[in-house]
Design an enzyme around this catalytic site. Structure first.
Site, mmCIF file in Angstrom:
data_model
loop_
_atom_site.group_PDB
_atom_site.id
_atom_site.type_symbol
_atom_site.label_atom_id
_atom_site.label_comp_id
_atom_site.label_asym_id
_atom_site.label_seq_id
_atom_site.Cartn_x
_atom_site.Cartn_y
_atom_site.Cartn_z
ATOM 1 N N SER A 108 -2.601 7.048 0.896
ATOM 2 C CA SER A 108 -3.280 6.154 -0.039
ATOM 3 C C SER A 108 -2.374 5.599 -1.126
ATOM 4 O O SER A 108 -2.820 4.765 -1.930
ATOM 5 C CB SER A 108 -4.477 6.872 -0.681
ATOM 6 O OG SER A 108 -5.555 6.946 0.224
ATOM 7 N N LYS B 58 -2.386 1.895 -1.379
ATOM 8 C CA LYS B 58 -3.343 1.131 -2.180
ATOM 9 C C LYS B 58 -2.707 0.540 -3.437
ATOM 10 O O LYS B 58 -3.255 -0.399 -4.034
ATOM 11 C CB LYS B 58 -4.535 2.014 -2.554
ATOM 12 C CG LYS B 58 -5.384 2.451 -1.352
ATOM 13 C CD LYS B 58 -6.567 3.288 -1.786
ATOM 14 C CE LYS B 58 -7.507 3.609 -0.630
ATOM 15 N NZ LYS B 58 -7.024 4.698 0.231
ATOM 16 N N SER C 174 -10.403 6.009 -4.622
ATOM 17 C CA SER C 174 -9.544 5.836 -3.450
ATOM 18 C C SER C 174 -10.349 5.378 -2.233
ATOM 19 O O SER C 174 -10.098 5.793 -1.099
ATOM 20 C CB SER C 174 -8.788 7.134 -3.120
ATOM 21 O OG SER C 174 -7.661 6.875 -2.305
ATOM 22 N N LYS D 263 -1.493 6.904 -8.665
ATOM 23 C CA LYS D 263 -2.268 7.096 -7.445
ATOM 24 C C LYS D 263 -1.843 8.367 -6.731
ATOM 25 O O LYS D 263 -0.714 8.839 -6.872
ATOM 26 C CB LYS D 263 -2.065 5.888 -6.520
ATOM 27 C CG LYS D 263 -3.064 5.762 -5.401
ATOM 28 C CD LYS D 263 -4.424 5.339 -5.905
ATOM 29 C CE LYS D 263 -5.482 5.387 -4.789
ATOM 30 N NZ LYS D 263 -5.816 6.761 -4.380
#
Length: 424
Positions: free
Chosen positions: A106, A109, A166, A267
Site C-alpha cells: 500500500s 497509494k 488504506s 503511509k
C-alpha cells in the site's frame, strides 16, 4: 603556473587560515553541484571503529539484523529494505538495499495520491465533487473504505478513505473517476514517476495489491514522499489524520507513528511478498526526516523499527548553516586582473546535514586554483568549500566569484610580465 591552494577555515567571529601550496597543479577540477556533496556524504567509507558508537545510540535494544550503511558506521536493522533521508538537504542518513526492487504494497497509494493531488491543484477535480462507485471498485479486496455500490462518494471522503483507511476500493473510484479506468490512471503514474526522479518503479495497479512486475524501491518511496510534502502542502494533512468514519464504520490511521504523535505522515503497507512496510516523516527542531522501511515480519516490528530509526536519525544528525548566500568565505589572488583579489562567496545558503558534534571532529577548508586567471565573471565557480571528518567522504560545495574582475590591458599585462606592474 597556477597551484592549488588549500586554506583552513575556522567558523566563528575569529577566522584563522593556513595555506598549503601544491606545485604543478594546473587548475582546479569543476566542482559538483549542491546535490553532489550530499551524495558523496551519503556514500562514505565505513570503518569498524564507528560501528559500536552508531549501534549504541539511541536505543540499547538494537535488533540483530543485517547492517545498513550510514555516514557514522554500520547500523543494524531488521528491515529488509531501509532508507532514511533528510528532507531539506537530501542527505542520506541510512541506506540498506535502497535501490533493490521490492513489492511496495500500500505504499503504492502515495503515488496514487500524488496524481490525485495534482488533479486537485490544477482544478481537474474538486474536493466537493462526487465520483461514482463501479462494481469493480465495490468488489476490490483487501483493506476497504466500504464504498456503496452504485452510489457516488465525495472526493474528499475518497482521499481520506485511501490514505487513512488504506481503502483499495477508494483508490479504484478515484482512478476511474479521473482517468476513466484504472489502467489509464496507472499509465499516468508510470509517466509521472520518472519526472519526479523515481527511476526504478513500475506500477500495474493503484492499490499495491500483489502483481508480478509491480515494484518500487525504498529510495523511490522516499522520493515520492518528499514530493508530496513539497509540492502539495495544502493536502499533506490527510496523511496525519488519526481516524476517519465512513458508512458508519470508523477506522484509525494504520500508521502507528502518526497515531503515537511521532510522525505527521505518511503511509504503511503489507503483503506477503513485501512484508510489513512503512514510510513516515517527522519534523523536530526545524529538521524534517523521512524514514522508509519494508520487509519486517509483523506490524509490531514495523512500528518499533520505524520509531527506532526515526529517533536514531534525530539523535545522530543535525543541519548546520555554514554560510549564507553571498557571504564572503575567502578571497583568492587574481593574475593579470584589474583587482589583485576576488572574493569567494557562497552561491546559496550552504546547509549541510552532519553528524552531531561535527564541530569538534570536522575540518573545513577552501580549495581553489591559485591564482585565479583574469578575466573573472561574477558568479563564476572558482573553488570549493571542503568539509572533512574522520571516516567520512569529503563534502565539496562550490564557491563563486563575488564580483567580476576585468583583465588588465595589453600594456599593463606586459609590464606585469616584466615585473614592473602591480604585484599579483
Amino acid at each position: 603556473m597556477t597551484a592549488r591552494c588549500l586554506k583552513a577555515v575556522e567558523l566563528g567571529t575569529n577566522v584563522r587560515t593556513r595555506r598549503s601550496l601544491f606545485g604543478g597543479v594546473a587548475g582546479i577540477a569543476a566542482c559538483a553541484s549542491f546535490a553532489g556533496p550530499l551524495k558523496a556524504f551519503a556514500r562514505p567509507h565505513h570503518h569498524a571503529a564507528h560501528a559500536a558508537k552508531a549501534a549504541a545510540a539511541p536505543a540499547a535494544d538494537a535488533p540483530a539484523g543485517t547492517p545498513a550503511n550510514t555516514p557514522i558506521g554500520p547500523f543494524d536493522t531488521v528491515a529488509r529494505w531501509a532508507y532514511v533521508v533528510d528532507y531539506d538537504t537530501g542527505a542520506v542518513l541510512l541506506d540498506k538495499a535502497s535501490d533493490e526492487r521490492m513489492a511496495p504494497s500500500s505504499l503504492t497509494k502515495m503515488m496514487t495520491a500524488y496524481i490525485v493531488f495534482g488533479m486537485l491543484a490544477t482544478g481537474r477535480i474538486r474536493l466537493e465533487q462526487s465520483l461514482p462507485v463501479s462494481e469493480k471498485a465495490w468488489r476490490t479486496q483487501g483493506s476497504k473504505m466500504f464504498v456503496p455500490l452504485g452510489q457516488s462518494v465525495l472526493v474528499s471522503d475518497l482521499i481520506q478513505g485511501m490514505l487513512i483507511q488504506s481503502g483499495n476500493d477508494a483508490c479504484i473510484v478515484l482512478a476511474e473517476g479521473i482517468a476513466g479506468s484504472e489502467e489509464r490512471f496507472v499509465a499516468m503514474m508510470n509517466e509521472e514517476a520518472p519526472k519526479l526522479g523515481m527511476m526504478n518503479s513500475h506500477f500495474l495497479n493503484v492499490t499495491g495489491l500483489p502483481a508480478d512486475g509491480h515494484y518500487m524501491t525504498a529510495r523511490d518511496v522516499a522520493t515520492v514522499a518528499s514530493h508530496l510534502i513539497r509540492d502539495f502542502p495544502q493536502y499533506y494533512h490527510y496523511f496525519g489524520e488519526l481516524e476517519f468514519t465512513y458508512n458508519h464504520i470508523r477506522q484509525g490511521n494504520r500508521n502507528v507513528l502518526v497515531d503515537k504523535g511521532l510522525a505527521d505522515g505518511l503511509k504503511t503497507g503489507h503483503t506477503d511478498a513485501g512484508g510489513f512496510g512503512l514510510c513516515a516523516s517527522s519534523k523536530r527542531n526545524g529538521n524534517r526526516v523521512i524514514v522508509v522501511i519494508n520487509g519486517t515480519s509483523s506490524s509490531n516490528e514495523r512500528a518499533h523499527e520505524g520509531e527506532r530509526l526515526m529517533s536514531w536519525a534525530f539523535a545522530n544528525f543535525e543541519n548546520a548553516t555554514l554560510f549564507r548566500r553571498g557571504q564572503v568565505v575567502d578571497s583568492a589572488p587574481v593574475w593579470m586582473g584589474e583587482h589583485r583579489q576576488v572574493p569567494l562567496v557562497a552561491g546559496a545558503d550552504i546547509v549541510m546535514t552532519l553528524p552531531v558534534g561535527w564541530q569538534q571532529r570536522s575540518h573545513i577548508a577552501v580549495d581553489y586554483a591559485s591564482p585565479v586567471i583574469a578575466p573573472v565573471t561574477k558568479g563564476q565557480v572558482c573553488g570549493a568549500l571542503v568539509i572533512s571528518a574522520p571516516n567520512m567522504a569529503d563534502i565539496r560545495v562550490p564557491l563563486e566569484a563575488g564580483e567580476s574582475v576585468a583583465k588588465l590591458g595589453l600594456v599593463a599585462r606586459a609590464m606585469t610580465r616584466l615585473g614592473h606592474g602591480p604585484a599579483q
